[in-house]
Design a protein around this motif. Structure first.
Motif, short mmCIF file in Angstrom:
data_model
loop_
_atom_site.label_atom_id
_atom_site.label_comp_id
_atom_site.label_asym_id
_atom_site.label_seq_id
_atom_site.Cartn_x
_atom_site.Cartn_y
_atom_site.Cartn_z
N LEU A 1 0.77 -1.27 0.04
CA LEU A 1 0.02 -0.14 0.06
C LEU A 1 0.89 1.35 -0.10
O LEU A 1 1.93 1.26 0.85
CB LEU A 1 -0.92 -0.29 1.16
N CYS A 2 0.69 2.11 -1.02
CA CYS A 2 1.61 3.23 -1.33
C CYS A 2 0.89 4.46 -0.98
O CYS A 2 -0.33 4.57 -1.34
CB CYS A 2 2.16 3.02 -2.54
N HIS A 3 1.59 5.53 -0.72
CA HIS A 3 0.82 6.79 -0.56
C HIS A 3 0.18 7.28 -1.80
O HIS A 3 -0.73 8.03 -1.94
CB HIS A 3 2.02 7.93 -0.21
N SER A 4 0.98 6.80 -3.08
CA SER A 4 0.24 7.22 -4.04
C SER A 4 -0.97 6.67 -4.35
O SER A 4 -2.05 7.08 -4.98
CB SER A 4 1.14 6.68 -5.44
N ASP A 5 -1.38 5.37 -3.76
CA ASP A 5 -2.77 4.81 -3.75
C ASP A 5 -3.79 6.03 -3.04
O ASP A 5 -5.03 5.85 -3.71
CB ASP A 5 -2.85 3.51 -3.07
N GLY B 1 -3.70 -1.32 -6.51
CA GLY B 1 -2.62 -2.13 -6.22
C GLY B 1 -1.55 -2.09 -7.31
O GLY B 1 -1.75 -2.84 -8.31
N HIS B 2 -0.41 -1.51 -7.08
CA HIS B 2 0.69 -1.10 -8.08
C HIS B 2 1.80 -1.95 -7.69
O HIS B 2 2.73 -1.79 -8.30
CB HIS B 2 0.86 0.00 -8.71
N GLU B 3 2.05 -2.70 -6.41
CA GLU B 3 3.18 -3.10 -5.83
C GLU B 3 2.97 -4.33 -5.51
O GLU B 3 2.36 -4.71 -4.27
CB GLU B 3 3.56 -2.26 -4.37
N SER C 1 8.99 -3.81 -5.58
CA SER C 1 8.61 -3.08 -6.87
C SER C 1 8.29 -1.81 -6.92
O SER C 1 8.49 -1.32 -8.07
CB SER C 1 7.31 -4.17 -7.34
N ASP C 2 7.89 -1.14 -5.96
CA ASP C 2 7.96 0.21 -5.88
C ASP C 2 8.71 0.80 -4.80
O ASP C 2 9.66 1.75 -5.18
CB ASP C 2 6.42 0.46 -5.48
N ALA C 3 8.55 0.54 -3.69
CA ALA C 3 9.24 1.43 -2.75
C ALA C 3 10.82 1.12 -2.92
O ALA C 3 11.63 1.80 -2.74
CB ALA C 3 8.84 0.79 -1.07
N GLY D 1 7.16 1.20 8.44
CA GLY D 1 7.72 0.53 6.98
C GLY D 1 6.78 0.51 6.08
O GLY D 1 5.92 1.64 5.86
N ARG D 2 6.61 -0.61 5.47
CA ARG D 2 5.38 -0.57 4.43
C ARG D 2 4.35 -1.49 4.82
O ARG D 2 4.42 -2.43 5.43
CB ARG D 2 6.35 -1.24 3.18
N ALA D 3 3.11 -0.92 4.60
CA ALA D 3 1.75 -1.87 4.90
C ALA D 3 1.74 -2.74 3.52
O ALA D 3 1.82 -2.28 2.45
CB ALA D 3 0.58 -0.98 4.94
ZN ZN Z 1 3.75 3.80 -5.42
#
Ligand code: ZN
Ligand code: FEH
Ligand code: ZN
Length: 346
Positions: free
Chosen positions: A37-41, A61-63, A152-154, A339-341
């Protein structure tokens, strides 16, 4: 299959049941095992009508990481059952940039109605995701999907930002990382693993500085009025050779340019709305260089995965079942994710 779908601009995404896709031509169907889950989402979810060129509805969902589940008749380069990670930026596939795997800088980006899985095309916050070809996949090897998806993203974004700064990061150089979240903590590890420079970390949260320490930073400090002086002292006095700003607010941009050594470079990755005035004469140091790296090229995704498989890169994650996506989104909005969700289909 279950999927988290964006159905109306400015409205929260909805859990829905949709048809499981069937791969055709060169397409590959991937069974999703984890999606970051990204801030861009959040930017996509909050976008006003017309702000993005995407057609609704689509799955977010892009990651994404999982296993190849089925191949179209013309698909090659991947085997059913193989662990894979999606290369997220999908360009036109035909321009000079896409031809060499730099879809993140596609020449025709502004003409596209999508930018990738979860970005105008159905993404990985679902049980399955369809990719146009194996060109959009990289082998994940023996990593867990929860570790692979954020790469794949972060991971790729941080790696690409560091790669652009490499000329400034020689022996004895000082790099400052502002914002130790999903991307920043990986940038610290990537700097540690691929350069000989001193790594200083800045954040507004004590637990983020603890994460920076665990990630290998030489020193961490809170964002305060005297932070510039503290960083200059800790960096040996000459100023930072490179600053990676994963926040990008007016305050962090001011700090980044204020601590920079003459001839130094700032990479702005965060979309915090900050602005820089570039003028001569002006307040920026002579030789100042600025970059706005975006995501990363596909060849570098393979390099990030290799770095993680070597043990040099470890993603701190917070795992949520896909059904708890609204809670994860709320926690990310409030800056309460360590960290990353990562969302896992349940
Ligand atoms: Zn992203
Ligand atoms: C993706 C799509 C659009 C803007 C920004 C992003 C980033 O999350 C990619 O790293
Ligand atoms: Zn292109």
């Amino acid at each position: 299959m279950r999927a988290l779908r964006l159905t109306a601009w400015g409205e929260p995404p909805e859990q829905a049941d949709v048809e499981r896709p069937v791969p055709r031509g060169a397409q590959v169907l991937v069974r999703v095992e984890a999606t970051g889950l990204c801030h861009s989402d959040l930017h996509v979810i909050d976008a006003a009508p017309g702000a993005l060129p995407y057609r609704l509805p689509f799955t977010l969902g892009h990651e994404v990481a999982g296993r190849a589940a089925a191949l179209g008749p013309d698909a090659d380069g991947v085997a059913v059952g193989e662990p894979v990670v999606l290369y997220g930026p999908w360009g036109c596939g035909a321009c000079g940039r896409c031809a060499v795997g730099w879809d993140n800088y596609c020449d025709r980006r502004d003409t596209l109605r999508w930018h990738g899985a979860g970005l105008g095309r159905d993404g990985g916050m679902a049980e399955y995701v369809l990719v146009p070809s194996a060109r959009h996949l990289a082998p994940a090897g023996d990593l867990t999907a929860e570790q692979t998806a954020p790469l794949s993203d972060a991971g790729l974004t941080s790696y690409h930002a560091v790669a652009g700064l490499r000329p400034a990061l020689g022996e004895g150089a000082t790099a400052v990382v502002i914002g130790i979240g999903g991307l920043g903590h990986l940038a610290v590890q990537i700097l540690r693993a691929t350069t000989a420079c001193r790594v200083l970390a800045v954040d507004v949260r004590e637990d983020a500085l603890a994460l920076a320490d665990r990630s290998g930073a030489d020193f961490g400090t809170l964002m305060r009025a005297d932070t510039a002086g503290v960083l200059r002292t800790r960096g040996g006095g000459a100023g930072a050779d490179a600053v990676l700003d994963f926040v990008g607010t007016p305050e962090t941009l001011e700090l980044a340019t204020g601590i920079l050594r003459p001839g130094g470079e700032v990479a702005v990755v965060g979309s915090g709305g900050g602005r820089l005035t570039v003028s001569k004469p002006g307040v920026l140091p002579p030789g100042f260089r600025l970059s706005l790296p975006f995501w990363g090229p596909r060849p570098q995704l393979a390099e990030v995965v290799a770095l993680a498989r070597s043990g040099a890169l470890r993603v701190e994650t917070e795992r949520f079942p896909l059904s708890a996506a609204p809670e994860a989104i709320e926690r990310l909005r409030r800056g309460r994710v360590r960290g990353r969700a990562v969302l896992v289909p349940d």
